[in-house]
Design a protein around this motif. Structure first.
Motif, PDB file in Angstrom:
ATOM      1  N   ALA A 433       0.827  -1.206   0.000  1.00 48.82           N
ATOM      2  CA  ALA A 433       0.000   0.000   0.000  1.00 48.82           C
ATOM      3  C   ALA A 433       0.863   1.258   0.000  1.00 48.82           C
ATOM      4  O   ALA A 433       0.568   2.231  -0.718  1.00 48.82           O
ATOM      5  CB  ALA A 433      -0.936  -0.010   1.211  1.00 48.82           C
ATOM      6  N   ARG A 434       1.914   1.259   0.813  1.00 49.70           N
ATOM      7  CA  ARG A 434       2.803   2.426   0.859  1.00 49.70           C
ATOM      8  C   ARG A 434       3.513   2.622  -0.470  1.00 49.70           C
ATOM      9  O   ARG A 434       3.697   3.749  -0.944  1.00 49.70           O
ATOM     10  CB  ARG A 434       3.841   2.263   1.977  1.00 49.70           C
ATOM     11  CG  ARG A 434       3.334   2.573   3.370  1.00 49.70           C
ATOM     12  CD  ARG A 434       4.489   2.525   4.363  1.00 49.70           C
ATOM     13  NE  ARG A 434       5.514   3.519   4.011  1.00 49.70           N
ATOM     14  CZ  ARG A 434       6.760   3.518   4.515  1.00 49.70           C
ATOM     15  NH1 ARG A 434       7.121   2.544   5.346  1.00 49.70           N
ATOM     16  NH2 ARG A 434       7.612   4.450   4.172  1.00 49.70           N
ATOM     17  N   VAL A 435       3.958   1.517  -1.082  1.00 48.95           N
ATOM     18  CA  VAL A 435       4.645   1.613  -2.371  1.00 48.95           C
ATOM     19  C   VAL A 435       3.724   2.206  -3.418  1.00 48.95           C
ATOM     20  O   VAL A 435       4.090   3.120  -4.163  1.00 48.95           O
ATOM     21  CB  VAL A 435       5.160   0.228  -2.820  1.00 48.95           C
ATOM     22  CG1 VAL A 435       5.752   0.306  -4.223  1.00 48.95           C
ATOM     23  CG2 VAL A 435       6.205  -0.300  -1.848  1.00 48.95           C
ATOM     24  N   HIS A 436       2.489   1.723  -3.475  1.00 45.71           N
ATOM     25  CA  HIS A 436       1.542   2.209  -4.464  1.00 45.71           C
ATOM     26  C   HIS A 436       1.166   3.662  -4.197  1.00 45.71           C
ATOM     27  O   HIS A 436       0.959   4.445  -5.134  1.00 45.71           O
ATOM     28  CB  HIS A 436       0.295   1.329  -4.470  1.00 45.71           C
ATOM     29  CG  HIS A 436       0.549  -0.017  -5.069  1.00 45.71           C
ATOM     30  ND1 HIS A 436      -0.457  -0.899  -5.412  1.00 45.71           N
ATOM     31  CD2 HIS A 436       1.701  -0.660  -5.400  1.00 45.71           C
ATOM     32  CE1 HIS A 436       0.053  -2.005  -5.915  1.00 45.71           C
ATOM     33  NE2 HIS A 436       1.378  -1.881  -5.908  1.00 45.71           N
ATOM     34  N   ALA A 437       1.088   4.037  -2.929  1.00 47.24           N
ATOM     35  CA  ALA A 437       0.770   5.423  -2.588  1.00 47.24           C
ATOM     36  C   ALA A 437       1.896   6.357  -3.044  1.00 47.24           C
ATOM     37  O   ALA A 437       1.639   7.451  -3.570  1.00 47.24           O
ATOM     38  CB  ALA A 437       0.546   5.559  -1.089  1.00 47.24           C
ATOM     39  N   ALA A 438       3.141   5.939  -2.846  1.00 45.82           N
ATOM     40  CA  ALA A 438       4.277   6.750  -3.285  1.00 45.82           C
ATOM     41  C   ALA A 438       4.291   6.876  -4.800  1.00 45.82           C
ATOM     42  O   ALA A 438       4.563   7.959  -5.353  1.00 45.82           O
ATOM     43  CB  ALA A 438       5.587   6.126  -2.784  1.00 45.82           C
ATOM     44  N   ALA A 439       3.995   5.774  -5.488  1.00 45.49           N
ATOM     45  CA  ALA A 439       3.969   5.814  -6.952  1.00 45.49           C
ATOM     46  C   ALA A 439       2.871   6.744  -7.450  1.00 45.49           C
ATOM     47  O   ALA A 439       3.066   7.517  -8.397  1.00 45.49           O
ATOM     48  CB  ALA A 439       3.763   4.403  -7.496  1.00 45.49           C
ATOM     49  N   GLU A 509       6.764  18.756  -5.163  1.00 41.82           N
ATOM     50  CA  GLU A 509       6.089  19.540  -4.139  1.00 41.82           C
ATOM     51  C   GLU A 509       5.631  18.651  -2.993  1.00 41.82           C
ATOM     52  O   GLU A 509       5.744  19.011  -1.823  1.00 41.82           O
ATOM     53  CB  GLU A 509       4.901  20.284  -4.754  1.00 41.82           C
ATOM     54  CG  GLU A 509       5.290  21.496  -5.586  1.00 41.82           C
ATOM     55  CD  GLU A 509       5.997  22.558  -4.756  1.00 41.82           C
ATOM     56  OE1 GLU A 509       5.617  22.751  -3.577  1.00 41.82           O
ATOM     57  OE2 GLU A 509       6.925  23.205  -5.288  1.00 41.82           O
ATOM     58  N   ARG A 510       5.109  17.486  -3.314  1.00 46.90           N
ATOM     59  CA  ARG A 510       4.711  16.546  -2.258  1.00 46.90           C
ATOM     60  C   ARG A 510       5.922  16.059  -1.479  1.00 46.90           C
ATOM     61  O   ARG A 510       5.863  15.867  -0.260  1.00 46.90           O
ATOM     62  CB  ARG A 510       3.972  15.356  -2.871  1.00 46.90           C
ATOM     63  CG  ARG A 510       2.685  15.727  -3.569  1.00 46.90           C
ATOM     64  CD  ARG A 510       1.857  14.505  -3.879  1.00 46.90           C
ATOM     65  NE  ARG A 510       0.627  14.835  -4.565  1.00 46.90           N
ATOM     66  CZ  ARG A 510      -0.408  14.014  -4.695  1.00 46.90           C
ATOM     67  NH1 ARG A 510      -0.338  12.792  -4.171  1.00 46.90           N
ATOM     68  NH2 ARG A 510      -1.499  14.385  -5.338  1.00 46.90           N
ATOM     69  N   LEU A 511       7.039  15.824  -2.195  1.00 52.52           N
ATOM     70  CA  LEU A 511       8.248  15.346  -1.537  1.00 52.52           C
ATOM     71  C   LEU A 511       8.808  16.389  -0.589  1.00 52.52           C
ATOM     72  O   LEU A 511       9.309  16.066   0.490  1.00 52.52           O
ATOM     73  CB  LEU A 511       9.288  14.984  -2.607  1.00 52.52           C
ATOM     74  CG  LEU A 511      10.666  14.528  -2.131  1.00 52.52           C
ATOM     75  CD1 LEU A 511      10.541  13.249  -1.309  1.00 52.52           C
ATOM     76  CD2 LEU A 511      11.597  14.301  -3.332  1.00 52.52           C
ATOM     77  N   MET A 512       8.735  17.670  -0.969  1.00 50.96           N
ATOM     78  CA  MET A 512       9.360  18.731  -0.173  1.00 50.96           C
ATOM     79  C   MET A 512       8.512  19.153   1.022  1.00 50.96           C
ATOM     80  O   MET A 512       9.029  19.795   1.953  1.00 50.96           O
ATOM     81  CB  MET A 512       9.636  19.948  -1.053  1.00 50.96           C
ATOM     82  CG  MET A 512      10.674  19.718  -2.129  1.00 50.96           C
ATOM     83  SD  MET A 512      11.190  21.263  -2.973  1.00 50.96           S
ATOM     84  CE  MET A 512       9.638  21.789  -3.691  1.00 50.96           C
ATOM     85  N   ALA A 513       7.257  18.806   1.018  1.00 47.45           N
ATOM     86  CA  ALA A 513       6.347  19.304   2.053  1.00 47.45           C
ATOM     87  C   ALA A 513       6.830  18.933   3.450  1.00 47.45           C
ATOM     88  O   ALA A 513       7.019  17.761   3.768  1.00 47.45           O
ATOM     89  CB  ALA A 513       4.938  18.751   1.815  1.00 47.45           C
ATOM     90  N   GLY A 514       7.047  19.958   4.281  1.00 49.47           N
ATOM     91  CA  GLY A 514       7.426  19.742   5.675  1.00 49.47           C
ATOM     92  C   GLY A 514       8.852  19.292   5.891  1.00 49.47           C
ATOM     93  O   GLY A 514       9.213  18.909   7.009  1.00 49.47           O
ATOM     94  N   ARG A 515       9.678  19.350   4.861  1.00 51.93           N
ATOM     95  CA  ARG A 515      11.054  18.860   4.983  1.00 51.93           C
ATOM     96  C   ARG A 515      12.061  19.986   4.753  1.00 51.93           C
ATOM     97  O   ARG A 515      11.733  21.016   4.153  1.00 51.93           O
ATOM     98  CB  ARG A 515      11.312  17.729   3.987  1.00 51.93           C
ATOM     99  CG  ARG A 515      10.482  16.478   4.243  1.00 51.93           C
ATOM    100  CD  ARG A 515      10.711  15.432   3.162  1.00 51.93           C
ATOM    101  NE  ARG A 515      10.084  14.162   3.488  1.00 51.93           N
ATOM    102  CZ  ARG A 515       8.831  13.845   3.183  1.00 51.93           C
ATOM    103  NH1 ARG A 515       8.076  14.726   2.534  1.00 51.93           N
ATOM    104  NH2 ARG A 515       8.332  12.683   3.523  1.00 51.93           N
ATOM    105  N   THR A 516      13.284  19.750   5.220  1.00 51.81           N
ATOM    106  CA  THR A 516      14.389  20.650   4.899  1.00 51.81           C
ATOM    107  C   THR A 516      14.862  20.309   3.493  1.00 51.81           C
ATOM    108  O   THR A 516      15.147  19.150   3.196  1.00 51.81           O
ATOM    109  CB  THR A 516      15.549  20.472   5.898  1.00 51.81           C
ATOM    110  OG1 THR A 516      15.052  20.646   7.229  1.00 51.81           O
ATOM    111  CG2 THR A 516      16.661  21.477   5.627  1.00 51.81           C
ATOM    112  N   VAL A 517      14.934  21.333   2.637  1.00 47.07           N
ATOM    113  CA  VAL A 517      15.202  21.080   1.226  1.00 47.07           C
ATOM    114  C   VAL A 517      16.359  21.952   0.740  1.00 47.07           C
ATOM    115  O   VAL A 517      16.423  23.146   1.046  1.00 47.07           O
ATOM    116  CB  VAL A 517      13.956  21.370   0.355  1.00 47.07           C
ATOM    117  CG1 VAL A 517      14.260  21.116  -1.124  1.00 47.07           C
ATOM    118  CG2 VAL A 517      12.778  20.522   0.813  1.00 47.07           C
ATOM    119  N   VAL A 518      17.265  21.337  -0.016  1.00 47.06           N
ATOM    120  CA  VAL A 518      18.294  22.072  -0.759  1.00 47.06           C
ATOM    121  C   VAL A 518      18.173  21.634  -2.208  1.00 47.06           C
ATOM    122  O   VAL A 518      18.285  20.444  -2.518  1.00 47.06           O
ATOM    123  CB  VAL A 518      19.713  21.790  -0.231  1.00 47.06           C
ATOM    124  CG1 VAL A 518      20.737  22.590  -1.040  1.00 47.06           C
ATOM    125  CG2 VAL A 518      19.823  22.134   1.237  1.00 47.06           C
TER     126      VAL A 518
END
Length: 569
Positions: A433-439, A509-518
């Motif tokens: 389920a997590r894999v499919h959600a990430a995809a 955008e989903r990946l960066m949400a709530g994270r420290t990003v460079v």
């Protein structure tokens, strides 16, 4: 050679090799001693009562049978040992490659390691299975026979013994000359292989220019140099082969003349002379094989040297007492980093508070990607400190540091497996389920729907069956699944078409949400919404601020923006 082999194998595998060497040496000595029984056999056969040869013939038969058993056991030990050690060396090499810093893997080095891991290791380990027994036999058996000859007649033995330093000198001289030829040939062969790959990769460009049937000068030159190197090596080997053959034949002729002289003077019997000559002839074959075996051994030794260099390369040091980072903020404190004699980062100080997005822009070669690599500790800095969560990255354990970062590069590599298996690299224990959600979050649903076998469709070597944008979506899905608190993005959308870029940007955008990003980007539109932007040039930060602030400064960033280096939206 044996010392080098044992060092490459390591302590765990060295002991079986020592036992094999002892067994092979014993076999070679027994072989040489068995020939000693030829003297009493021939003496009896040429004597007054030939029937007295039977006991000696039976003893010779038992000796030969004993030698055959030992030879079988030593060869079996060599083959089994070679197979076991080959597997062990592959594991040791794999473990070492996994420990070496990512920065060690330059383009040229990756090619060399790939050749070493395939052909090189096989050639190096062939020493145990195929070369060790013949080499030991070719060296030890003749020496044993010479000792036997000394025991029967010291004059004939001394004459044979005099040839030993001559043979050793010729082999040493040939080795020195051929080492140079082997090194040159290896270099030329690798250059030719690189040019062949380059030629194949350049086919679209060559065909677009109507040059598909023309010669490729760099490849032609490389192949000619490889041919010249091979011919030079062959010419170098000829004197050694002729010299060794001449020395062996001279030894046999001297023994023949000396034996005839002693027999005519009644100082030695005819049977003894004949036996010594038979022993001398038996010495000749293994000695003459040394030329060919020596060439094979030198080739294997050169691979062992290269393998040893990789295994002895020091990985980045691990902290003796690892410290856990306190948060996910990032900092460069007076960082200087040099590579290949060039200063890539010069006394740079920069901070990224936890949860904020930093964008790095600047001309090519300014050191943007290097900053990401220093954060992930692909390299260690020459001066200053890189901190994650307030802790020097050198004080954080490698596994802990790696778990903090999700990295998405411009060039995505996928394994020849299914999409699901490639995504699972981000978190192998994740449920379906997590894999499919990430995809789904990365925009892969439409890609999976049109693949013939859906999730089970192999993507091909390096993801060749997918487009660049589709491979990038898999990479983002992998990063989403990892769910690391710090995200590093390196030119993620620079080579994508507008449609794929839009999908990939949504995933980012989903990946960066709530994270420290460079993030590093040439397309400035992708970084305008960053909390902070730094303009890097000349190995240091020359501008720092938000998008609006940097435009008002009318500096280098504003010039980049005005020059149209950002796409219109």
């Amino acid at each position: 050679m044996i010392r080098l082999l044992l060092r490459v194998l390591g302590d765990e595998y060295a002991q079986p090799v020592r036992r094999t060497v002892v067994l092979m040496t014993t076999t070679a000595v027994v072989e040489g001693l068995s020939y000693a029984l030829l003297v009493p056999v021939l003496r009896a056969l040429f004597g007054s009562d030939p029937s007295q040869a039977w006991p000696w013939l039976i003893a010779l038969a038992f000796a030969v049978a004993g030698f055959a058993v030992l030879r079988y056991l030593s060869d079996l030990s060599g083959f089994r040992g070679g197979t076991t050690l080959l597997r062990g060396v592959y594991h040791r090499l794999g473990d070492q490659l996994a420990r070496l810093p990512i920065g060690w893997y330059t383009t040229g080095r990756v090619g060399d390691v790939s050749v070493l891991a395939s052909r090189g290791v096989l050639q190096a380990m062939s020493v145990i299975a195929h070369l060790l027994a013949p080499i030991i036999s070719a060296a030890v058996t003749p020496l044993t026979i010479v000792v036997v000859m000394l025991a029967f007649d010291w004059r004939m033995g001394a004459a044979a013994l005099a040839a030993v330093p001559v043979v050793v000198a010729i082999q040493a001289w040939a080795g020195r000359r051929m080492d140079e030829g082997d090194a040159e040939r290896h270099e030329r062969d690798h250059e030719a292989a690189r040019r062949v790959i380059e030629y194949l990769q350049a086919q679209p460009v060559l065909r677009a220019g109507g040059r598909s049937t023309e010669g490729f000068r760099q490849l032609d030159d490389a192949l000619r140099e490889a041919g010249r190197a091979a011919r030079r090596r062959t010419r170098t080997a000829v004197p050694a082969v002729l010299g060794l053959s001449l020395a062996v034949q001279t030894m046999f002729t001297v023994l023949l003349v000396l034996g005839t002289y002693l027999a005519l003077g009644a100082d030695i019997g005819t049977a003894e002379v004949l036996a010594v000559l038979v022993l001398a002839a038996r010495c000749a074959d293994p000695l003459l094989s040394l030329a060919d075996l020596g060439g094979q051994l030198r080739a294997a030794r050169s691979e062992l040297i290269r393998l040893d260099e990789v295994l002895r390369t020091e990985p980045l040091p691990e902290p003796s007492a690892p410290i856990a980072p306190r948060g996910h903020g990032l900092a460069f404190e007076s960082v200087t980093f040099r590579r290949d004699g060039r200063t890539v980062v010069d006394d740079l100080t920069l901070t990224v508070p936890q949860g904020q997005r930093l964008a790095i822009v600047g001309p090519s070669g300014a050191g943007k990607t290097t900053l990401l690599q220093l954060l992930a500790r692909f390299y260690d800095v020459d001066a200053g400190t890189v901190r994650v969560g307030g802790v020097d990255v050198r004080d954080i354990g490698t596994e802990t540091l790696s778990s903090l970062f999700a990295i998405v590069f411009q060039d995505v590599y996928l394994f020849d497996a299914t999409i699901e298996e490639n995504i699972r690299l981000g978190c192998p224990d994740a449920d379906t389920a997590r894999v499919h959600a990430a995809a789904s979050a990365a925009g892969l649903d439409e890609v999976i729907d049109r693949l013939p076998d859906g999730w089970s469709t192999p993507v091909g070597e390096a993801g060749a069956l997918l487009s660049g944008g589709e491979r990038q979506r898999v990479s983002i899905a992998r990063a989403l699944l990892k769910d690391a608190p710090i995200v590093l993005l390196d030119e993620v959308t620079s080579a994508l078409d507008p449609r794929n870029e839009a999908v990939v940007n949504n995933g980012i955008e989903r990946l960066m949400a709530g994270r420290t990003v460079v993030m590093v980007a040439h397309r400035l539109e992708t970084v305008r919404r960053a909390d902070r932007i730094v303009f890097l040039d000349g190995a240091t930060v020359i501008e720092d601020g938000t998008h609006a602030e940097l435009l008002r400064q009318e500096g280098r960033y504003a010039q980049f923006w005005a020059a149209g280096l950002t796409p219109t939206t």
